[in-house]
Design a protein around this motif. Structure first.
Motif, mmCIF file in Angstrom:
data_model
loop_
_atom_site.group_PDB
_atom_site.id
_atom_site.type_symbol
_atom_site.label_atom_id
_atom_site.label_comp_id
_atom_site.label_asym_id
_atom_site.label_seq_id
_atom_site.Cartn_x
_atom_site.Cartn_y
_atom_site.Cartn_z
ATOM 1 N N UNK A 161 0.837 -1.206 0.000
ATOM 2 C CA UNK A 161 0.000 0.000 0.000
ATOM 3 C C UNK A 161 0.876 1.262 0.000
ATOM 4 N N UNK A 162 1.989 1.230 0.695
ATOM 5 C CA UNK A 162 2.857 2.413 0.772
ATOM 6 C C UNK A 162 3.414 2.790 -0.594
ATOM 7 N N UNK A 163 3.872 1.799 -1.364
ATOM 8 C CA UNK A 163 4.575 2.115 -2.613
ATOM 9 C C UNK A 163 3.620 2.340 -3.788
ATOM 10 N N UNK A 164 2.352 1.938 -3.656
ATOM 11 C CA UNK A 164 1.421 2.087 -4.769
ATOM 12 C C UNK A 164 0.921 3.522 -4.872
ATOM 13 N N UNK A 165 0.827 3.993 -6.099
ATOM 14 C CA UNK A 165 0.228 5.306 -6.346
ATOM 15 C C UNK A 165 -1.271 5.208 -6.079
ATOM 16 N N UNK A 166 -1.964 6.341 -5.909
ATOM 17 C CA UNK A 166 -3.421 6.291 -5.789
ATOM 18 C C UNK A 166 -4.032 5.594 -6.997
ATOM 19 N N UNK A 167 -4.850 4.595 -6.753
ATOM 20 C CA UNK A 167 -5.432 3.811 -7.836
ATOM 21 C C UNK A 167 -4.572 2.647 -8.274
ATOM 22 N N UNK A 168 -3.335 2.518 -7.716
ATOM 23 C CA UNK A 168 -2.459 1.409 -8.063
ATOM 24 C C UNK A 168 -3.031 0.087 -7.598
ATOM 25 N N UNK A 169 -2.594 -0.990 -8.227
ATOM 26 C CA UNK A 169 -3.203 -2.312 -8.031
ATOM 27 C C UNK A 169 -2.282 -3.266 -7.285
ATOM 28 N N UNK A 170 -2.849 -3.996 -6.335
ATOM 29 C CA UNK A 170 -2.173 -5.106 -5.675
ATOM 30 C C UNK A 170 -2.812 -6.397 -6.157
ATOM 31 N N UNK A 171 -1.974 -7.320 -6.661
ATOM 32 C CA UNK A 171 -2.432 -8.633 -7.114
ATOM 33 C C UNK A 171 -1.826 -9.688 -6.198
ATOM 34 N N UNK A 172 -2.661 -10.580 -5.687
ATOM 35 C CA UNK A 172 -2.211 -11.621 -4.753
ATOM 36 C C UNK A 172 -2.601 -12.987 -5.311
ATOM 37 N N UNK A 173 -1.629 -13.892 -5.358
ATOM 38 C CA UNK A 173 -1.849 -15.270 -5.793
ATOM 39 C C UNK A 173 -1.418 -16.168 -4.635
ATOM 40 N N UNK A 174 -2.357 -16.968 -4.114
ATOM 41 C CA UNK A 174 -2.072 -17.737 -2.907
ATOM 42 C C UNK A 174 -2.915 -19.008 -2.904
ATOM 43 N N UNK A 175 -2.396 -20.062 -2.300
ATOM 44 C CA UNK A 175 -3.176 -21.260 -2.040
ATOM 45 C C UNK A 175 -3.826 -21.088 -0.669
#
Length: 348
Positions: A196-210
């Motif tokens: 969250x800190x490094x993402x610009x406003x509107x930036x996306x976090x993608x998570x791939x997990x079992x």
């Protein structure tokens, strides 16, 4: 029988009549459409949609305008877009756009080398060019989209205490298997907070997990999954993103059938995304309408969408509503200033 999938290629040309003559000879048939500022060929062998776009500066912009596929129906279009989104690739959806003397529903995506791909369905001919794709629109879009900044962590890499990027500098962060490492609860929260800190406003976090029907430590799975050392409870990754302040959190992939079962505990592949909140000030407002099937829905930022009523939202929020599965439930309206006077057959 539905129309076949056709490869789509759009070329910039310096002399439209000369190019039409060349491709008429090459394909042995007349163009499917010719206008003073556009031409299109649709040979069946090979199954191709070739668009010719007049351009005065081919040497600067290159002969290639864009590539793509014309799909037979909306179902195929949605399926292909969802497949890309589930893999962590960004797309931009456009509904009912008037383009190239036709009405189309489409999405755009860039490949790793920056080539622009258009995937669309043909919804009918119109008598004017429309405000959609053109040389200027495509070039402006490319110019307005600088090289994206992304940071990715994979399960076989050490987890850094701090992501090596400045605050608000990244367009996307991808965590592939990170949450399947034996991390403490505080460490998991710290990883997502750093994203969250490094993402610009509107930036996306993608998570791939079992994920599992309950948390599992050292599941001892076969094959490549043997690298998994911890399986979080299926709702924990979503809760992590929400607690860190991400909005628009969405499960892109989570199937009814588990990938693995150990000691009666089902484990499923989970792909999800979330977005850093956007400051609405200066982002512009766009009108959207929720189509149903529910009477009303509410997003993570508290906006209420009642079925059949227009709501103004910040432009980045509208972009999210255009994407993937949500696009079937929302209409995103163009700005009134961008709509010329037109006469359109609406099937009524």
């Amino acid at each position: 029988m539905s129309d076949p999938v056709r490869f789509h290629l759009s070329l910039n040309v310096t002399d439209l009549p000369r190019s039409v003559a060349f491709f008429r000879t090459l394909f042995g048939q007349d163009p499917a459409k010719v206008r003073p500022d556009y031409a299109k060929f649709e040979p069946d062998d090979p199954p191709l949609v070739l668009s010719l776009e007049p351009a005065t500066e081919v040497a600067r912009s290159g002969a290639l305008n864009h590539l793509g596929f014309r799909l037979p129906d909306a179902k195929a279009l949605v399926a292909m877009q969802e497949r890309l989104e589930r893999a962590g690739l960004r797309t931009k959806r456009e509904e009912g756009v008037e383009c190239c003397y036709a009405r189309q529903t489409k999405f755009w995506a860039h490949d790793p080398d920056g080539n622009l791909w258009e995937v669309y369905t043909f919804d009918g001919d119109i008598e004017h060019r429309g405000e959609g794709q053109s040389e200027e629109v495509v070039l402006q879009s490319a110019a307005a989209t600088p090289e994206s900044v992304a940071w990715e962590h994979r399960m076989n890499e050490p987890v850094p205490a701090r992501v090596p990027l400045g605050d608000g500098s990244a367009d996307e962060v991808r965590l592939r298997g990170t949450l399947n490492l034996p991390l403490t609860a505080d460490k998991r929260r710290a990883v997502v907070t750093e994203a969250r800190r490094v993402l610009r406003p509107g930036g996306r976090l993608f998570v791939h997990v079992l994920s599992g029907e309950s948390a599992v430590e050292n599941p001892e799975l076969p094959g490549a999954a043997g690298a998994v050392r911890a399986v979080p409870f299926e709702s924990d990754p979503v809760a992590l993103l929400e607690a860190a302040g991400f909005v628009g959190v969405r499960m892109l992939k989570f199937d009814a059938k588990p990938c693995f079962v150990r000691n009666g505990i089902g484990m499923r592949e989970l792909q999800l995304e979330g977005f850093a909140p956007t400051d609405a000030v200066g982002s512009g407002e766009v009108e959207v309408m929720y189509k149903g099937p529910f009477r009303e829905v509410r997003d993570d930022e508290g906006r209420l969408f009642r079925r059949g009523r227009r709501v103004s939202v910040p432009a980045p929020a509208a972009d999210r509503l255009r994407a993937g599965e949500l696009s079937a439930s929302f209409v995103v309206f163009p700005a009134a200033a961008a709509r010329p006077n037109t006469v359109t057959a609406c099937g009524v």
